[in-house]
Design an enzyme around this catalytic site. Structure first.
Site, short mmCIF file in Angstrom:
data_model
loop_
_atom_site.label_atom_id
_atom_site.label_comp_id
_atom_site.label_asym_id
_atom_site.label_seq_id
_atom_site.Cartn_x
_atom_site.Cartn_y
_atom_site.Cartn_z
N LYS A 79 0.84 -1.20 0.00
CA LYS A 79 0.00 0.00 0.00
C LYS A 79 0.88 1.25 0.00
O LYS A 79 1.91 1.28 0.67
CB LYS A 79 -0.90 -0.03 1.25
CG LYS A 79 -1.91 1.11 1.33
CD LYS A 79 -2.84 0.89 2.52
CE LYS A 79 -3.86 2.00 2.67
NZ LYS A 79 -4.76 1.78 3.84
N SER A 154 -9.73 1.73 2.86
CA SER A 154 -8.87 2.53 2.03
C SER A 154 -7.84 1.72 1.25
O SER A 154 -7.31 2.21 0.26
CB SER A 154 -8.14 3.58 2.89
OG SER A 154 -7.29 2.95 3.82
N SER A 178 -9.93 -0.76 6.92
CA SER A 178 -9.32 -0.61 5.60
C SER A 178 -8.65 -1.82 5.00
O SER A 178 -8.29 -1.81 3.83
CB SER A 178 -8.31 0.54 5.61
OG SER A 178 -9.00 1.74 5.46
N1 GLN Z 1 -13.11 4.18 6.32
C1 GLN Z 1 -12.53 4.53 7.58
C2 GLN Z 1 -12.02 5.94 7.52
O1 GLN Z 1 -12.26 6.56 6.57
C3 GLN Z 1 -11.42 3.57 7.93
C4 GLN Z 1 -10.23 3.76 7.10
C5 GLN Z 1 -9.04 2.95 7.54
O2 GLN Z 1 -9.19 1.90 8.15
N2 GLN Z 1 -7.88 3.46 7.22
O3 GLN Z 1 -11.39 6.45 8.40
#
Ligand code: GLN
Length: 483
Positions: A79, A154, A178
């Site tokens: 990532k 994400s 994410s």
């Molecule tokens: N969707 C959640 C956020 O926007 C979690 C994202 C994540 O786990 N990095 O914060």
């Protein structure tokens, strides 16, 4: 010709040991799949064929040692918020455009020490803020199961790359879902370790009390093998635990479902799509048939998770993101008269809308006079959510819940309504708040032929038990095919 890019990680490792193919052949197949599919999917933001092939040739020269390395010759995507020396690291943001990592994250170092080949940097939501990959400055990534749909986020690029057969494994980060949510939407196994299991050194910080790095793979065995390489104390991350790391993969078969009690919280399941609920119920029935005991549990305070998360995560983010000032890293505004304007303009032009929204929310929640009412209060409720899980784990070994209330949604479907987007993480956020391990495994397809994910949540540092249950489930369901 064998399609090496269709093989899971374990089959690759076995093939190398039997000298059925070379690392160069496998990496070439990966690169070919990337050439073919990445223009449409936008899963990988940087690929370096020369570097990957050089590494492959070096491994081939040593192929007799294949069995000594846990990830020998496995192509892995990382990532783009995890540092790999000399590779770009944008975290999906314009403010880090052109930034090259000066050192390598501990997790990536560990993968490479076991023989992995870094194949590319994966697209993600900007600073990991999002559930669909649509906040990435470098364009959305698409879901290999249906190009009109999101891969989740994400870590959407990490998931899409594996589902598209570009590589058998990848790394993501999970602050509120994410890894697990994109794994669910792309039909993969994705694990968020207990807080402190895996080092965060060399990872772009989002919300430091919640962030964890974890793997994506196609099978539970692959996930277990990756986790045992990633886990363990790191003197460069003081939050890592010194608890011993079990040989997860070798011990997968040790327990059977007849020794396991699984908890289900019925009131938590409201608002779940019919197809998802059906697949969830079917998985539970199947596991019951194999001897698992199912008990009802109550997690009354998980209903505050969204509110608590959206105070804690933005607060910590507003502090972590203060370092992007146009001076230290990446993007700098072209015109400014003084340093104040340099900061303001660089941040104003460098951050996207969602990131700004969160910085403002977090700054507000932490400001004098509000700290006690917001950040502190949220942390108190966070403790209550942890206590709900502690009480549940008195009665069961793992909690079961769908990973996401719906399957992959269409691009643009939720971008105008942040709350709707935030709700896709309703079943994953509490797990980060409580610091627990959670794994998403495929549990079927919906009527639109899109993957559905089942989430297993365990006690702190009981990843082994979780993976054993996941393995038993996979045995019943079979491994999901690639789209
Ligand atoms: N969707 C959640 C956020 O926007 C979690 C994202 C994540 O786990 N990095 O914060």
């Amino acid at each position: 010709m064998m399609e090496f890019n269709q093989l899971d990680m374990r089959s690759l490792l076995e093939g190398y040991q039997k000298k059925q193919f070379t690392v160069t052949e496998v990496v070439q197949a990966s690169l070919k799949a990337i050439d073919l599919k990445n223009p449409k999917l936008n899963a990988l933001l940087e690929v370096n064929a020369e570097k990957a092939l050089t590494r492959a040739r070096a491994l081939d020269a040593d192929i007799s040692k294949a069995s000594e390395k846990k990830l020998f010759g496995v192509p892995i995507a990382i990532k783009d918020n995890i540092l790999v020396k000399d590779w770009q690291c944008t975290a999906g943001s314009k403010i880090l455009e052109g930034y090259r990592a000066p050192y390598t994250a501990t997790t990536v170092q560990r993968l490479e020490a076991e023989g992995a080949v870094i194949i590319g940097k994966a697209n993600c939501d900007e600073f990991a803020m999002g559930s669909s990959n649509e906040t990435s400055h470098y364009g959305s990534c698409r879901n290999p199961w249906d190009l009109e749909r999101v891969p989740g986020g994400s870590s959407g690029g990490s998931a899409a790359a594996v589902a598209a057969g570009m590589c058998p494994a990848s790394l993501g980060t999970d602050t509120g879902g994410s890894i697990r949510q994109p794994a669910s939407l792309c039909g993969l196994v994705g694990l968020k370790p207990s807080y402190g299991r895996v080092s965060r050194y060399g990872v772009v910080s989002y919300a430091s009390s919640l962030d964890q790095v974890g793997p994506f793979s196609r099978t539970v065995w692959d996930c277990a093998r990756l986790l045992e390489v990633l886990s363990g104390a790191d003197k460069k991350d003081a939050t890592t635990s010194h608890l011993e790391v079990p040989p997860y993969a070798a011990r997968l078969q040790e327990s059977s479902l007849s020794q396991v009690t699984l908890g289900v919280a019925p009131q938590w399941l409201q608002g779940v799509d019919a197809d998802v609920k059906e697949a969830f119920d079917r998985s539970i029935e199947q596991m019951k048939k194999e001897g698992a005991k199912i008990v009802e549990i109550d997690l009354p305070r998980t209903r505050y998770s969204l509110s608590v998360y959206y105070l804690i995560a933005p607060s910590e983010a507003s502090s972590n993101l203060a370092r992007y000032d146009g001076v230290h890293y990446g993007f700098r505004a072209k015109e400014f008269k003084d340093s104040e304007q340099l900061y303001n303009r660089s941040r104003g032009q460098g951050f996207g809308k969602e990131v700004k929204l969160r910085i403002m929310l977090g700054t507000y929640a932490l400001s004098a006079g509000y700290y006690d009412a917001f950040y502190l209060k949220a942390n108190q409720v966070r403790r209550l959510i942890q206590q709900d899980f502690e009480a549940a784990f008195q009665k069961c070994d793992a909690v079961l819940v769908p990973t996401s209330p719906s399957t992959a949604f269409k691009l643009g479907e939720k971008t105008d309504d942040p709350l709707k987007m935030y709700l896709s993480d309703i079943f994953t956020l509490p797990v980060n708040l409580a610091g627990l391990p959670g794994v998403s495994v495929p549990c079927g397809l919906d009527k639109k032929n899109l993957p559905i994910g089942l989430q297993l949540i365990g006690r702190p540092f009981e990843e082994l038990k979780l993976l054993q249950i996941a393995q038993a489930h996979e045995k019943i369901q079979g491994v999901l095919r690639l789209p």
